[in-house]
Design a protein around this motif. Sequence first.
Motif, PDB file in Angstrom:
ATOM      1  N   TYR A 116      51.527  34.634  38.726  1.00  0.00           N
ATOM      2  CA  TYR A 116      52.229  33.704  37.843  1.00  0.00           C
ATOM      3  C   TYR A 116      53.544  33.311  38.513  1.00  0.00           C
ATOM      4  CZ  TYR A 116      49.269  35.751  34.145  1.00  0.00           C
ATOM      5  OH  TYR A 116      48.217  36.189  33.378  1.00  0.00           O
ATOM      6  N   ASP A 129      39.763  37.452  24.983  1.00  0.00           N
ATOM      7  CA  ASP A 129      38.806  37.480  26.092  1.00  0.00           C
ATOM      8  C   ASP A 129      37.406  37.385  25.483  1.00  0.00           C
ATOM      9  OD1 ASP A 129      40.944  37.713  27.758  1.00  0.00           O
ATOM     10  OD2 ASP A 129      40.704  39.860  28.104  1.00  0.00           O
ATOM     11  N   ARG A 150      50.669  32.479  30.290  1.00  0.00           N
ATOM     12  CA  ARG A 150      49.246  32.395  29.953  1.00  0.00           C
ATOM     13  C   ARG A 150      49.161  32.180  28.453  1.00  0.00           C
ATOM     14  NH1 ARG A 150      44.002  34.195  31.823  1.00  0.00           N
ATOM     15  NH2 ARG A 150      42.789  32.883  30.445  1.00  0.00           N
ATOM     16  N   SER A 181      49.056  40.329  38.374  1.00  0.00           N
ATOM     17  CA  SER A 181      48.241  41.233  37.549  1.00  0.00           C
ATOM     18  C   SER A 181      46.813  41.236  38.089  1.00  0.00           C
ATOM     19  CB  SER A 181      48.257  40.794  36.083  1.00  0.00           C
ATOM     20  OG  SER A 181      47.632  39.544  35.931  1.00  0.00           O
ATOM     21  N   VAL A 223      50.827  35.848  27.948  1.00  0.00           N
ATOM     22  CA  VAL A 223      51.780  36.367  28.933  1.00  0.00           C
ATOM     23  C   VAL A 223      52.960  35.397  28.999  1.00  0.00           C
ATOM     24  CG1 VAL A 223      52.129  37.102  31.328  1.00  0.00           C
ATOM     25  CG2 VAL A 223      49.869  37.350  30.287  1.00  0.00           C
ATOM     26  N   HIS A 243      45.987  37.722  22.990  1.00  0.00           N
ATOM     27  CA  HIS A 243      47.083  38.145  23.859  1.00  0.00           C
ATOM     28  C   HIS A 243      47.583  36.966  24.678  1.00  0.00           C
ATOM     29  CE1 HIS A 243      43.227  38.936  25.841  1.00  0.00           C
ATOM     30  NE2 HIS A 243      43.822  38.707  27.009  1.00  0.00           N
ATOM     31  N   PHE A 282      37.052  41.902  34.189  1.00  0.00           N
ATOM     32  CA  PHE A 282      36.234  41.547  33.034  1.00  0.00           C
ATOM     33  C   PHE A 282      34.886  42.248  33.126  1.00  0.00           C
ATOM     34  CE2 PHE A 282      39.280  38.185  33.685  1.00  0.00           C
ATOM     35  CZ  PHE A 282      39.820  38.076  32.406  1.00  0.00           C
ATOM     36  N   LEU A 286      53.295  40.814  29.212  1.00  0.00           N
ATOM     37  CA  LEU A 286      52.053  40.789  28.433  1.00  0.00           C
ATOM     38  C   LEU A 286      52.344  41.172  26.977  1.00  0.00           C
ATOM     39  CD1 LEU A 286      48.876  40.761  28.364  1.00  0.00           C
ATOM     40  CD2 LEU A 286      48.983  43.173  29.017  1.00  0.00           C
ATOM     41  N   HIS A 338      45.051  33.870  23.821  1.00  0.00           N
ATOM     42  CA  HIS A 338      43.591  33.767  23.820  1.00  0.00           C
ATOM     43  C   HIS A 338      42.973  35.125  23.508  1.00  0.00           C
ATOM     44  CE1 HIS A 338      44.598  35.351  27.775  1.00  0.00           C
ATOM     45  NE2 HIS A 338      43.387  35.864  27.822  1.00  0.00           N
ATOM     46  N   LEU A 363      43.292  45.843  32.465  1.00  0.00           N
ATOM     47  CA  LEU A 363      44.429  45.105  33.027  1.00  0.00           C
ATOM     48  C   LEU A 363      45.412  46.015  33.731  1.00  0.00           C
ATOM     49  CD1 LEU A 363      45.418  42.773  30.061  1.00  0.00           C
ATOM     50  CD2 LEU A 363      44.911  42.024  32.374  1.00  0.00           C
ATOM     51  N   ARG A 415      55.005  37.044  39.054  1.00  0.00           N
ATOM     52  CA  ARG A 415      54.371  38.232  38.471  1.00  0.00           C
ATOM     53  C   ARG A 415      52.927  38.313  38.952  1.00  0.00           C
ATOM     54  NH1 ARG A 415      50.737  38.929  34.097  1.00  0.00           N
ATOM     55  NH2 ARG A 415      51.078  40.828  32.905  1.00  0.00           N
ATOM     56  N   TRP A 429      45.734  37.750  39.627  1.00  0.00           N
ATOM     57  CA  TRP A 429      46.571  36.627  39.177  1.00  0.00           C
ATOM     58  C   TRP A 429      47.946  36.649  39.810  1.00  0.00           C
ATOM     59  CZ3 TRP A 429      44.470  32.782  36.565  1.00  0.00           C
ATOM     60  CH2 TRP A 429      43.445  33.011  35.637  1.00  0.00           C
ATOM     61  N   ALA A 458      43.013  41.508  36.341  1.00  0.00           N
ATOM     62  CA  ALA A 458      42.244  41.572  35.091  1.00  0.00           C
ATOM     63  C   ALA A 458      40.777  41.735  35.468  1.00  0.00           C
ATOM     64  CB  ALA A 458      42.448  40.303  34.268  1.00  0.00           C
TER      65      ALA A 458
HETATM   66  O1  LIG Z   1      47.923  38.696  33.419  1.00  0.00           O
HETATM   67  C1  LIG Z   1      47.733  39.380  32.431  1.00  0.00           C
HETATM   68  O2  LIG Z   1      48.391  40.400  32.186  1.00  0.00           O
HETATM   69  C2  LIG Z   1      46.689  38.981  31.416  1.00  0.00           C
HETATM   70  C3  LIG Z   1      45.597  38.107  31.958  1.00  0.00           C
HETATM   71  C4  LIG Z   1      44.588  37.751  30.919  1.00  0.00           C
HETATM   72  O3  LIG Z   1      44.801  37.872  29.746  1.00  0.00           O
HETATM   73  C5  LIG Z   1      43.270  37.236  31.339  1.00  0.00           C
HETATM   74  O4  LIG Z   1      43.055  37.012  32.534  1.00  0.00           O
HETATM   75  O5  LIG Z   1      42.412  37.045  30.459  1.00  0.00           O
END
Ligand SMILES: O=C(O)CCC(=O)C(=O)O
Length: 314
Positions: free
Chosen positions: A163, A181, A176, A247, A237, A235, A251, A196, A179, A188, A245, A161, A249
Amino acid sequence: MATPIVDLASLITRSGEEDTKKMVNDFGKACLEFGFLRIINHGLPDEVINDSWELTRQFFDRSTDEKLECKPVSTVLPAGYGKMHGSFGSNEWLMVCQPDLGFNIFPLSVPNIRETLEELFLHLQKLGAMVENMMNEYLGLPTNFLNQFNDDRSKDVLMCWRYPPVAADDTNMIGREEHQDTNCFTFLLQDDVGGLEYEKDGSWIPVPPVEGSLVVNVGSTIQALTNKKMVAARHRVGRPKGRSRQSFAFFYNIGGEKWIEPLPKFAEEIGEAPKYKGFYYKELLQARLKKERNPLTLREEVLDLEHFAISPVE
Ligand SMILES: O=C(O)CCC(=O)C(=O)O
Ligand SMILES: [Fe+2]
């Protein structure tokens, strides 16, 4: 209460039985009480992590035209570049899927990005299986039950990601939306910008970046299977100020055709009514993504596990 830190050293080095028992217990309790935790000594090589930051940064810094050359070709597994629109902001992503499926798309102009991100993917996938085993043991399920139940690894996804920072005339401070997951576990990694947060007992707890650690959170699938014994923490962001920023993620997912419902061990067998009706995983995932990728969607409309909740009989 501080976010729990679980040391995975004994998992990686396979040290004594007592250490392993303690680790499994620490991990399970953290999932039970928080749904959000940090892990240390997770075995991910520093070099792979550092190279992944550097190469994705190079990718996101490329021109829009160049990034759009990495647009997904598959709708089944849309690996490649994308960008959010409308009320969900303008975050960018590079999605990486199971390398041997052949769907991944990387720019040729960023040398080694494929090798590096696919290596990161495989390390995280291995970690996912280990964490799933710890959960299996903590929950007292038959040996390898979760690994066998969740045996399709082709739906695992690594989202890289970016941002964008808040612009001067911007009023949207959400990077973000909050939500849960939908998957089993998420791993993460965030850069040093931070932002976060997860929800616990009605408060938002910040999770600042800590070098060497990885954040793990429980997804709604585990919540449904355990009949809400484990809860997937919400959670969100915050939008970064001043600079963008990044990150990663990962899954650790489950196949779309999998039928998800509370396991008897956490419902009938202990005299508890199931809190969720059964559903195919894809019903939860597709409804969520369809809404999230539609710029006209309101936050209240995004579907989550509660959509499948059975309301208690009065
Ligand atoms: O960018 C993050 O730290 C969280 C991303 C996230 O919550 C997600 O992709 O489901
Ligand atoms: Fe998330």
